[in-house]
Design a protein around this motif. Sequence first.
Motif, PDB file in Angstrom:
ATOM      1  N   VAL A 308       0.855  -1.189   0.000  1.00  0.00           N
ATOM      2  CA  VAL A 308       0.000   0.000   0.000  1.00  0.00           C
ATOM      3  C   VAL A 308       0.889   1.236   0.000  1.00  0.00           C
ATOM      4  CG1 VAL A 308      -1.939  -1.126   1.155  1.00  0.00           C
ATOM      5  CG2 VAL A 308      -0.192   0.021   2.530  1.00  0.00           C
ATOM      6  N   ALA A 309       0.331   2.376  -0.425  1.00  0.00           N
ATOM      7  CA  ALA A 309       1.136   3.592  -0.545  1.00  0.00           C
ATOM      8  C   ALA A 309       0.301   4.823  -0.219  1.00  0.00           C
ATOM      9  CB  ALA A 309       1.709   3.714  -1.951  1.00  0.00           C
ATOM     10  N   ASP A 310       0.992   5.861   0.167  1.00  0.00           N
ATOM     11  CA  ASP A 310       0.413   7.194   0.364  1.00  0.00           C
ATOM     12  C   ASP A 310       0.802   8.015  -0.857  1.00  0.00           C
ATOM     13  OD1 ASP A 310      -0.299   9.733   1.106  1.00  0.00           O
ATOM     14  OD2 ASP A 310       1.135   9.893   2.758  1.00  0.00           O
ATOM     15  N   THR A 311      -0.137   8.212  -1.786  1.00  0.00           N
ATOM     16  CA  THR A 311       0.197   8.881  -3.039  1.00  0.00           C
ATOM     17  C   THR A 311      -0.047  10.386  -3.026  1.00  0.00           C
ATOM     18  OG1 THR A 311      -1.998   8.446  -3.986  1.00  0.00           O
ATOM     19  CG2 THR A 311      -0.288   6.786  -4.366  1.00  0.00           C
ATOM     20  N   ASP A 312      -0.707  10.909  -1.978  1.00  0.00           N
ATOM     21  CA  ASP A 312      -0.917  12.359  -1.929  1.00  0.00           C
ATOM     22  C   ASP A 312      -0.181  13.019  -0.769  1.00  0.00           C
ATOM     23  OD1 ASP A 312      -2.395  11.543   0.220  1.00  0.00           O
ATOM     24  OD2 ASP A 312      -4.344  12.150  -0.595  1.00  0.00           O
ATOM     25  N   ALA A 313       0.708  12.268  -0.109  1.00  0.00           N
ATOM     26  CA  ALA A 313       1.596  12.791   0.930  1.00  0.00           C
ATOM     27  C   ALA A 313       0.840  13.459   2.074  1.00  0.00           C
ATOM     28  CB  ALA A 313       2.600  13.778   0.321  1.00  0.00           C
ATOM     29  N   ASP A 314      -0.335  12.896   2.418  1.00  0.00           N
ATOM     30  CA  ASP A 314      -1.079  13.471   3.543  1.00  0.00           C
ATOM     31  C   ASP A 314      -0.922  12.641   4.817  1.00  0.00           C
ATOM     32  OD1 ASP A 314      -2.601  11.229   3.045  1.00  0.00           O
ATOM     33  OD2 ASP A 314      -4.524  12.285   2.972  1.00  0.00           O
ATOM     34  N   GLY A 315      -0.022  11.665   4.799  1.00  0.00           N
ATOM     35  CA  GLY A 315       0.222  10.870   5.987  1.00  0.00           C
ATOM     36  C   GLY A 315      -0.759   9.737   6.202  1.00  0.00           C
ATOM     37  N   ARG A 316      -1.519   9.374   5.159  1.00  0.00           N
ATOM     38  CA  ARG A 316      -2.460   8.264   5.272  1.00  0.00           C
ATOM     39  C   ARG A 316      -2.392   7.420   4.000  1.00  0.00           C
ATOM     40  NH1 ARG A 316      -5.868   8.804   9.480  1.00  0.00           N
ATOM     41  NH2 ARG A 316      -7.382   7.347   8.630  1.00  0.00           N
ATOM     42  N   TYR A 317      -2.418   6.100   4.161  1.00  0.00           N
ATOM     43  CA  TYR A 317      -2.412   5.226   2.994  1.00  0.00           C
ATOM     44  C   TYR A 317      -3.720   5.361   2.230  1.00  0.00           C
ATOM     45  CZ  TYR A 317       1.633   3.230   5.285  1.00  0.00           C
ATOM     46  OH  TYR A 317       2.855   3.068   5.881  1.00  0.00           O
ATOM     47  N   ASP A 318      -3.610   5.524   0.920  1.00  0.00           N
ATOM     48  CA  ASP A 318      -4.791   5.730   0.093  1.00  0.00           C
ATOM     49  C   ASP A 318      -4.845   4.808  -1.113  1.00  0.00           C
ATOM     50  OD1 ASP A 318      -3.094   6.949  -2.003  1.00  0.00           O
ATOM     51  OD2 ASP A 318      -2.985   8.645  -0.631  1.00  0.00           O
ATOM     52  N   THR A 319      -3.805   3.999  -1.317  1.00  0.00           N
ATOM     53  CA  THR A 319      -3.708   3.207  -2.535  1.00  0.00           C
ATOM     54  C   THR A 319      -3.218   1.800  -2.240  1.00  0.00           C
ATOM     55  OG1 THR A 319      -3.253   5.164  -3.877  1.00  0.00           O
ATOM     56  CG2 THR A 319      -2.579   3.052  -4.799  1.00  0.00           C
ATOM     57  N   GLY A 320      -3.962   0.813  -2.724  1.00  0.00           N
ATOM     58  CA  GLY A 320      -3.476  -0.557  -2.747  1.00  0.00           C
ATOM     59  C   GLY A 320      -2.747  -0.801  -4.054  1.00  0.00           C
ATOM     60  N   ILE A 321      -1.719  -1.647  -4.032  1.00  0.00           N
ATOM     61  CA  ILE A 321      -0.893  -1.899  -5.211  1.00  0.00           C
ATOM     62  C   ILE A 321      -0.921  -3.380  -5.538  1.00  0.00           C
ATOM     63  CG2 ILE A 321       1.445  -1.781  -6.164  1.00  0.00           C
ATOM     64  CD1 ILE A 321       1.955   0.542  -4.206  1.00  0.00           C
ATOM     65  N   SER A 322      -1.111  -3.687  -6.834  1.00  0.00           N
ATOM     66  CA  SER A 322      -1.167  -5.064  -7.313  1.00  0.00           C
ATOM     67  C   SER A 322      -0.360  -5.197  -8.595  1.00  0.00           C
ATOM     68  CB  SER A 322      -2.615  -5.475  -7.602  1.00  0.00           C
ATOM     69  OG  SER A 322      -2.687  -6.703  -8.313  1.00  0.00           O
ATOM     70  N   PRO A 323       0.182  -6.373  -8.879  1.00  0.00           N
ATOM     71  CA  PRO A 323       0.677  -6.621 -10.235  1.00  0.00           C
ATOM     72  C   PRO A 323      -0.487  -6.560 -11.226  1.00  0.00           C
ATOM     73  CG  PRO A 323       1.400  -8.347  -8.707  1.00  0.00           C
ATOM     74  CD  PRO A 323       0.342  -7.547  -8.004  1.00  0.00           C
ATOM     75  N   TYR A 324      -0.215  -6.140 -12.458  1.00  0.00           N
ATOM     76  CA  TYR A 324      -1.220  -6.216 -13.510  1.00  0.00           C
ATOM     77  C   TYR A 324      -1.338  -7.671 -13.944  1.00  0.00           C
ATOM     78  CZ  TYR A 324      -3.474  -5.734 -18.057  1.00  0.00           C
ATOM     79  OH  TYR A 324      -4.326  -5.869 -19.122  1.00  0.00           O
ATOM     80  N   PHE A 325      -2.575  -8.161 -14.041  1.00  0.00           N
ATOM     81  CA  PHE A 325      -2.811  -9.547 -14.434  1.00  0.00           C
ATOM     82  C   PHE A 325      -2.724  -9.658 -15.959  1.00  0.00           C
ATOM     83  CE2 PHE A 325      -5.312 -11.649 -10.720  1.00  0.00           C
ATOM     84  CZ  PHE A 325      -4.317 -11.280  -9.834  1.00  0.00           C
ATOM     85  N   ASP A 326      -1.626 -10.244 -16.444  1.00  0.00           N
ATOM     86  CA  ASP A 326      -1.369 -10.327 -17.875  1.00  0.00           C
ATOM     87  C   ASP A 326      -1.232 -11.782 -18.312  1.00  0.00           C
ATOM     88  OD1 ASP A 326       1.083 -11.036 -16.814  1.00  0.00           O
ATOM     89  OD2 ASP A 326       2.191  -9.362 -17.680  1.00  0.00           O
ATOM     90  N   THR A 327      -0.651 -12.013 -19.490  1.00  0.00           N
ATOM     91  CA  THR A 327      -0.480 -13.367 -20.002  1.00  0.00           C
ATOM     92  C   THR A 327       0.383 -14.208 -19.076  1.00  0.00           C
ATOM     93  OG1 THR A 327      -0.703 -12.590 -22.284  1.00  0.00           O
ATOM     94  CG2 THR A 327       0.321 -14.740 -21.965  1.00  0.00           C
ATOM     95  N   GLY A 328       1.419 -13.604 -18.502  1.00  0.00           N
ATOM     96  CA  GLY A 328       2.280 -14.355 -17.582  1.00  0.00           C
ATOM     97  C   GLY A 328       1.514 -14.854 -16.368  1.00  0.00           C
ATOM     98  N   LEU A 329       0.643 -14.006 -15.813  1.00  0.00           N
ATOM     99  CA  LEU A 329      -0.208 -14.436 -14.701  1.00  0.00           C
ATOM    100  C   LEU A 329      -1.069 -15.610 -15.116  1.00  0.00           C
ATOM    101  CD1 LEU A 329      -3.445 -14.070 -13.702  1.00  0.00           C
ATOM    102  CD2 LEU A 329      -1.673 -14.103 -11.949  1.00  0.00           C
ATOM    103  N   PHE A 330      -1.661 -15.543 -16.305  1.00  0.00           N
ATOM    104  CA  PHE A 330      -2.542 -16.617 -16.751  1.00  0.00           C
ATOM    105  C   PHE A 330      -1.783 -17.917 -16.955  1.00  0.00           C
ATOM    106  CE2 PHE A 330      -5.028 -18.891 -20.055  1.00  0.00           C
ATOM    107  CZ  PHE A 330      -6.139 -19.167 -19.272  1.00  0.00           C
ATOM    108  N   GLN A 331      -0.564 -17.842 -17.448  1.00  0.00           N
ATOM    109  CA  GLN A 331       0.250 -19.048 -17.608  1.00  0.00           C
ATOM    110  C   GLN A 331       0.502 -19.720 -16.258  1.00  0.00           C
ATOM    111  OE1 GLN A 331       3.599 -17.217 -19.616  1.00  0.00           O
ATOM    112  NE2 GLN A 331       3.037 -18.192 -21.542  1.00  0.00           N
ATOM    113  N   VAL A 332       0.852 -18.916 -15.266  1.00  0.00           N
ATOM    114  CA  VAL A 332       1.087 -19.464 -13.930  1.00  0.00           C
ATOM    115  C   VAL A 332      -0.207 -20.051 -13.372  1.00  0.00           C
ATOM    116  CG1 VAL A 332       1.774 -18.907 -11.565  1.00  0.00           C
ATOM    117  CG2 VAL A 332       3.008 -17.894 -13.497  1.00  0.00           C
TER     118      VAL A 332
END
Length: 349
Positions: A308-332
């Motif tokens: 997770v990340a704080d993308t607006d620098a207000d001292g609070r987490y506002d964003t969850g982060i994930s890998p993009y689900f692409d062909t490699g994800l589907f192969q796995v």
Amino acid sequence: MRRATIVSAAALSLLAPLVAAGPARAATVATVPLATVVDKAREVAGFWLADDAANLRAATPYTVLATAAGGERLSTGIVPDGPAIAVQPIGAENPPPGEEFATSGKVFFIGSDGRPHWCTGTSVQSKYRNLVATAGHCVFDIEAPMGALGKWVFVPAYADGATPYGLYVGKQGITHYDFEDLHDFDRGYAFATVYNGVVLSAPDTLTTVARLGDSVGGLGIAANQPLPPAADVLGHPSGLHPDGTGPYTGQSLERSSGPTFAVKPAGLRADRPVGVDSPFTASPGAAWVTGYDAGTRAGYLSGLTISVADTDADGRYDTGISPYFDTGLFQVYQDAANRWTGSITYVSG
């Protein structure tokens, strides 16, 4: 960090989403044993269920890679690397009453510190109804030479030591080669095959309940899709905001909904991760669900929180982060979804 892959049209066909793994995918997939011997799997189940599930109750949130220092939300999209893919979800044989999100729960394991920890995990569609999706670092130990985290299990709809649909011991962990070998968090996802669920029916007596998908169903998989307008995030957030407040305890499953976007996080080795607007604090392995239907309790897994990340620098987490689900994800996923597990008891309950 990214490598080119070639996938046949048949492998990407929606009419045959669970084609058996073949040589073309061998270099893409990395595996690690969890409890591949039945006697070992029984020991793992006993470890977590003994003494009124004392070790489940004692487990703490897994804080490895919990947060990025900051990040930037991008206005650009993400270009898929192949045809759009959608594997249909499956329903439970007998839908759990009152459990709208029973596909979600906690994965428990022993970290490299020798202590019990947990992340969020999710039941997903597979040939043998035996597959769990979570963050890669909640299966593979990134704090030591890359190997498996110890005594790995999944408990759907976990709450306060209770295992309402059984405990599922992991047999094998599966991820992308680039995550296992290069710690590339564009590939920071993992799947784990699990044995049939068990409960402790008497002291030192394990009884089989069912396969995971039969008990709670399984989400579908969405890959190579445009970024959705919004996603539901299902996880067990815990820990403090940078400002010192801690609105989540990790004890219950929480749901948030927000738009998705490309993101550039600070301090995370990833070229093109996806962000979701979410107030959650640390919630590794949380499922990003799109197309959810409350009537059928079904939807599609389109992301997994790795940080997770704080993308607006207000001292609070506002964003969850994930890998993009692409062909490699589907192969796995395809490789993992075709692995049989079976039972760890001699007689089914």
